[in-house]
Design an enzyme around this catalytic site. Structure first.
Site, PDB file in Angstrom:
ATOM      1  CG  ASP A  52      -1.937   1.142   1.141  1.00 54.86           C
ATOM      2  OD1 ASP A  52      -2.702   1.184   0.148  1.00 54.86           O
ATOM      3  OD2 ASP A  52      -1.968   1.991   2.049  1.00 54.86           O
ATOM      4  CD  GLU A  85      -1.957   6.274   2.821  1.00 51.94           C
ATOM      5  OE1 GLU A  85      -2.595   7.145   2.187  1.00 51.94           O
ATOM      6  OE2 GLU A  85      -2.473   5.218   3.241  1.00 51.94           O
ATOM      7  CD  GLU A 126      -8.515  18.850  -0.953  1.00 55.26           C
ATOM      8  OE1 GLU A 126      -7.266  18.814  -1.056  1.00 55.26           O
ATOM      9  OE2 GLU A 126      -9.205  19.809  -1.338  1.00 55.26           O
ATOM     10  CG  HIS A 150      -2.026  10.626   4.147  1.00 56.71           C
ATOM     11  ND1 HIS A 150      -1.413  11.782   4.603  1.00 56.71           N
ATOM     12  CD2 HIS A 150      -2.045  10.729   2.792  1.00 56.71           C
ATOM     13  CE1 HIS A 150      -1.066  12.532   3.581  1.00 56.71           C
ATOM     14  NE2 HIS A 150      -1.459  11.926   2.465  1.00 56.71           N
ATOM     15  CG  HIS A 160      -6.527   5.849   4.510  1.00 54.04           C
ATOM     16  ND1 HIS A 160      -6.782   5.396   3.231  1.00 54.04           N
ATOM     17  CD2 HIS A 160      -7.741   5.987   5.096  1.00 54.04           C
ATOM     18  CE1 HIS A 160      -8.093   5.289   3.059  1.00 54.04           C
ATOM     19  NE2 HIS A 160      -8.690   5.655   4.176  1.00 54.04           N
ATOM     20  CG  ASP A 171      -4.449   1.345   5.181  1.00 51.18           C
ATOM     21  OD1 ASP A 171      -4.822   1.235   6.362  1.00 51.18           O
ATOM     22  OD2 ASP A 171      -4.703   2.334   4.477  1.00 51.18           O
TER      23      ASP A 171
END
Length: 239
Positions: A7, A9, A52, A57, A152, A157
Protein backbone atom coordinates in the site's frame (compact mmCIF):
# COMPACT_ATOMS: atom_id res chain seq x y z
CA UNK A 1 4.79 -18.81 -3.63
CA UNK A 2 6.03 -15.38 -2.49
CA UNK A 3 3.59 -12.49 -2.38
CA UNK A 4 3.97 -8.90 -1.23
CA UNK A 5 0.91 -7.07 0.09
CA UNK A 6 1.52 -3.40 -0.68
CA UNK A 7 0.00 0.00 0.00
CA UNK A 8 1.08 3.61 -0.52
CA UNK A 9 0.12 7.08 0.66
CA UNK A 10 0.58 10.04 -1.66
CA UNK A 11 0.51 13.83 -1.85
CA UNK A 12 -2.67 13.74 -3.93
CA UNK A 13 -4.78 11.66 -6.28
CA UNK A 14 -2.95 11.83 -9.62
CA UNK A 15 0.72 11.28 -10.38
CA UNK A 16 0.12 12.84 -13.81
CA UNK A 17 -0.39 16.17 -12.03
CA UNK A 18 2.91 15.86 -10.22
CA UNK A 19 1.70 14.08 -7.08
CA UNK A 20 4.26 11.83 -5.42
CA UNK A 21 4.52 8.85 -3.09
CA UNK A 22 5.14 9.76 0.56
CA UNK A 23 4.77 6.37 2.28
CA UNK A 24 5.23 2.74 1.22
CA UNK A 25 4.18 -0.22 3.32
CA UNK A 26 4.74 -3.87 2.37
CA UNK A 27 4.31 -7.19 4.19
CA UNK A 28 5.50 -10.55 2.94
CA UNK A 29 3.45 -13.71 2.46
CA UNK A 30 5.18 -17.00 1.78
CA UNK A 31 2.92 -19.91 0.85
CA UNK A 32 -0.02 -17.89 2.22
CA UNK A 33 1.58 -17.30 5.62
CA UNK A 34 2.82 -14.00 7.00
CA UNK A 35 6.57 -14.22 7.50
CA UNK A 36 6.96 -11.14 9.71
CA UNK A 37 9.18 -9.45 7.12
CA UNK A 38 8.08 -6.00 6.01
CA UNK A 39 9.28 -2.92 4.18
CA UNK A 40 8.14 0.48 5.45
CA UNK A 41 9.38 3.96 4.66
CA UNK A 42 8.23 7.57 4.71
CA UNK A 43 9.44 9.71 1.81
CA UNK A 44 10.14 13.39 1.28
CA UNK A 45 8.27 14.21 -1.95
CA UNK A 46 9.97 17.55 -2.54
CA UNK A 47 6.59 19.24 -2.99
CA UNK A 48 3.47 20.20 -1.05
CA UNK A 49 0.72 17.84 0.10
CA UNK A 50 -2.94 18.45 -0.72
CA UNK A 51 -5.06 19.32 2.32
CA UNK A 52 -7.55 16.62 1.32
CA UNK A 53 -4.77 14.05 1.36
CA UNK A 54 -3.53 15.16 4.80
CA UNK A 55 -7.08 14.72 6.10
CA UNK A 56 -6.99 11.10 4.93
CA UNK A 57 -3.54 9.99 6.11
CA UNK A 58 -2.43 12.72 8.51
CA UNK A 59 1.08 12.98 7.03
CA UNK A 60 2.35 16.57 6.91
CA UNK A 61 5.16 18.31 5.05
CA UNK A 62 6.83 19.10 8.38
CA UNK A 63 6.89 15.41 9.33
CA UNK A 64 8.47 14.47 5.98
CA UNK A 65 11.06 17.25 5.92
CA UNK A 66 13.91 15.04 7.17
CA UNK A 67 12.79 11.82 5.49
CA UNK A 68 14.68 10.22 2.55
CA UNK A 69 13.70 10.70 -1.07
CA UNK A 70 12.54 7.74 -3.17
CA UNK A 71 15.92 7.67 -4.93
CA UNK A 72 17.57 6.98 -1.57
CA UNK A 73 15.54 3.83 -0.89
CA UNK A 74 14.70 2.55 -4.37
CA UNK A 75 17.27 -0.26 -4.25
CA UNK A 76 15.92 -1.60 -0.96
CA UNK A 77 12.37 -1.38 -2.31
CA UNK A 78 13.28 -3.23 -5.51
CA UNK A 79 15.08 -5.95 -3.56
CA UNK A 80 12.06 -6.50 -1.33
CA UNK A 81 9.43 -6.81 -4.08
CA UNK A 82 11.52 -8.34 -6.87
CA UNK A 83 10.00 -11.47 -8.47
CA UNK A 84 7.08 -11.51 -6.02
CA UNK A 85 3.39 -11.31 -6.86
CA UNK A 86 1.94 -8.05 -5.57
CA UNK A 87 -1.40 -7.90 -3.74
CA UNK A 88 -2.84 -4.37 -3.82
CA UNK A 89 -6.26 -2.83 -3.16
CA UNK A 90 -7.16 -0.62 -6.13
CA UNK A 91 -3.93 -1.64 -7.82
CA UNK A 92 -4.06 0.86 -10.68
CA UNK A 93 -3.64 3.71 -8.20
CA UNK A 94 -0.57 2.39 -6.36
CA UNK A 95 1.03 0.86 -9.45
CA UNK A 96 0.62 4.13 -11.35
CA UNK A 97 2.34 6.11 -8.61
CA UNK A 98 5.17 3.62 -8.08
CA UNK A 99 5.77 3.18 -11.82
CA UNK A 100 6.05 6.95 -12.07
CA UNK A 101 8.61 7.07 -9.25
CA UNK A 102 10.63 4.29 -10.88
CA UNK A 103 10.36 5.89 -14.30
CA UNK A 104 11.63 9.23 -13.00
CA UNK A 105 14.81 7.40 -12.00
CA UNK A 106 15.06 5.49 -15.29
CA UNK A 107 14.44 2.13 -13.61
CA UNK A 108 12.27 -0.84 -14.60
CA UNK A 109 8.59 -0.54 -13.77
CA UNK A 110 6.75 -3.03 -11.60
CA UNK A 111 5.58 -5.04 -14.60
CA UNK A 112 9.18 -6.11 -15.24
CA UNK A 113 10.27 -6.13 -11.62
CA UNK A 114 7.49 -8.32 -10.19
CA UNK A 115 5.72 -11.55 -11.13
CA UNK A 116 2.26 -10.00 -11.38
CA UNK A 117 -0.39 -8.01 -9.55
CA UNK A 118 -3.61 -9.10 -7.81
CA UNK A 119 -6.17 -6.32 -7.37
CA UNK A 120 -8.26 -7.12 -4.30
CA UNK A 121 -10.73 -4.32 -5.12
CA UNK A 122 -11.53 -5.97 -8.45
CA UNK A 123 -11.66 -9.37 -6.76
CA UNK A 124 -14.08 -8.12 -4.09
CA UNK A 125 -16.42 -6.60 -6.69
CA UNK A 126 -16.44 -9.85 -8.65
CA UNK A 127 -17.13 -11.94 -5.56
CA UNK A 128 -19.86 -9.67 -4.17
CA UNK A 129 -21.35 -7.51 -6.96
CA UNK A 130 -23.09 -4.38 -5.75
CA UNK A 131 -21.64 -4.51 -2.24
CA UNK A 132 -19.16 -2.05 -0.74
CA UNK A 133 -15.57 -3.00 -1.48
CA UNK A 134 -13.50 -0.52 0.52
CA UNK A 135 -10.85 -1.92 2.87
CA UNK A 136 -12.98 -0.99 5.89
CA UNK A 137 -16.03 -2.71 4.35
CA UNK A 138 -14.03 -5.87 3.67
CA UNK A 139 -12.66 -5.87 7.21
CA UNK A 140 -16.26 -5.79 8.46
CA UNK A 141 -17.33 -8.53 6.05
CA UNK A 142 -14.54 -10.89 7.08
CA UNK A 143 -14.60 -9.89 10.77
CA UNK A 144 -11.09 -8.46 10.81
CA UNK A 145 -10.44 -5.99 13.63
CA UNK A 146 -9.63 -2.56 12.21
CA UNK A 147 -10.69 -0.52 15.21
CA UNK A 148 -7.19 0.95 15.49
CA UNK A 149 -7.40 2.39 11.97
CA UNK A 150 -8.30 6.03 12.57
CA UNK A 151 -6.31 7.31 9.57
CA UNK A 152 -4.95 5.63 6.46
CA UNK A 153 -1.39 4.36 6.83
CA UNK A 154 0.54 2.33 4.28
CA UNK A 155 1.94 -0.32 6.61
CA UNK A 156 -1.20 -0.65 8.70
CA UNK A 157 -3.36 -0.91 5.58
CA UNK A 158 -1.01 -3.50 4.06
CA UNK A 159 -1.27 -5.60 7.22
CA UNK A 160 -5.07 -5.38 7.20
CA UNK A 161 -5.18 -6.14 3.48
CA UNK A 162 -3.06 -9.26 4.01
CA UNK A 163 -5.68 -10.59 6.45
CA UNK A 164 -8.49 -9.61 4.07
CA UNK A 165 -6.81 -11.28 1.10
CA UNK A 166 -6.25 -14.52 3.00
CA UNK A 167 -9.90 -14.50 4.08
CA UNK A 168 -11.10 -13.78 0.53
CA UNK A 169 -9.11 -16.67 -0.89
CA UNK A 170 -9.62 -19.13 1.95
CA UNK A 171 -9.91 -22.66 0.60
CA UNK A 172 -7.34 -22.19 -2.15
CA UNK A 173 -4.59 -23.42 0.15
CA UNK A 174 -6.30 -26.80 0.52
CA UNK A 175 -6.50 -27.12 -3.26
CA UNK A 176 -2.83 -26.22 -3.60
CA UNK A 177 -1.91 -28.74 -0.90
CA UNK A 178 -3.93 -31.44 -2.64
CA UNK A 179 -2.17 -30.79 -5.93
CA UNK A 180 1.25 -30.80 -4.26
CA UNK A 181 0.73 -33.90 -2.13
CA UNK A 182 2.84 -36.95 -3.00
CA UNK A 183 1.07 -40.18 -3.79
CA UNK A 184 0.89 -42.58 -0.83
CA UNK A 185 3.82 -44.99 -0.63
CA UNK A 186 1.67 -47.98 -1.61
CA UNK A 187 0.63 -46.21 -4.84
CA UNK A 188 4.15 -45.66 -6.22
CA UNK A 189 6.90 -47.94 -7.43
CA UNK A 190 10.44 -47.81 -6.15
CA UNK A 191 11.38 -45.22 -8.77
CA UNK A 192 8.53 -42.92 -7.69
CA UNK A 193 6.35 -43.65 -10.74
CA UNK A 194 2.61 -44.25 -10.11
CA UNK A 195 1.89 -47.95 -9.71
CA UNK A 196 -0.80 -49.48 -11.91
CA UNK A 197 -3.78 -50.42 -9.77
CA UNK A 198 -5.10 -53.98 -9.99
CA UNK A 199 -8.77 -54.43 -11.00
CA UNK A 200 -11.11 -54.53 -8.01
CA UNK A 201 -12.84 -57.90 -7.47
CA UNK A 202 -16.60 -57.43 -7.03
CA UNK A 203 -18.28 -60.04 -4.82
CA UNK A 204 -21.93 -60.78 -5.60
CA UNK A 205 -24.34 -61.98 -2.90
CA UNK A 206 -25.53 -65.56 -3.33
CA UNK A 207 -29.17 -66.68 -3.17
CA UNK A 208 -28.46 -68.53 0.08
CA UNK A 209 -26.95 -65.41 1.66
CA UNK A 210 -29.88 -63.32 0.50
CA UNK A 211 -32.36 -65.80 2.04
CA UNK A 212 -30.41 -65.83 5.33
CA UNK A 213 -30.42 -62.01 5.41
CA UNK A 214 -34.17 -61.92 4.80
CA UNK A 215 -34.71 -64.46 7.60
CA UNK A 216 -32.84 -62.23 10.06
CA UNK A 217 -34.95 -59.22 9.06
CA UNK A 218 -38.15 -61.24 9.49
CA UNK A 219 -37.09 -62.26 12.99
CA UNK A 220 -36.38 -58.60 13.88
CA UNK A 221 -39.78 -57.55 12.57
CA UNK A 222 -41.52 -60.32 14.48
CA UNK A 223 -39.79 -59.36 17.73
CA UNK A 224 -40.76 -55.69 17.26
CA UNK A 225 -44.42 -56.15 16.33
CA UNK A 226 -43.78 -55.81 12.64
CA UNK A 227 -41.39 -52.85 12.90
CA UNK A 228 -38.07 -53.24 11.12
CA UNK A 229 -36.27 -50.25 9.64
CA UNK A 230 -34.43 -52.42 7.14
CA UNK A 231 -37.58 -53.81 5.60
CA UNK A 232 -38.88 -51.61 2.83
CA UNK A 233 -42.60 -50.80 3.26
CA UNK A 234 -44.90 -52.40 0.77
CA UNK A 235 -46.00 -50.09 -1.98
CA UNK A 236 -49.81 -50.08 -2.24
CA UNK A 237 -51.21 -51.29 -5.55
CA UNK A 238 -52.61 -48.59 -7.79
CA UNK A 239 -56.01 -48.85 -9.41
Amino acid sequence: MRQIVLDTETTGLDWRNGDRVIEIGCVELLNRSLTGRHFHVYLNPGRGIDAEAVAVHGITEEFLADKPKFADVVTQFEDFVRDAELVIHNASFDVGFLDNELDLLGRDKLGRLCAGVIDTLKMAKEQNPGKKASLDALCDRYEIDNGHRELHGALLDAELLADVYLAMTRGQESLIMALDEDLPAHDVDGDGAPRERKPIKVLRISDAELQAHQSVLDDIAKANKGLCLWLAPEVPATA
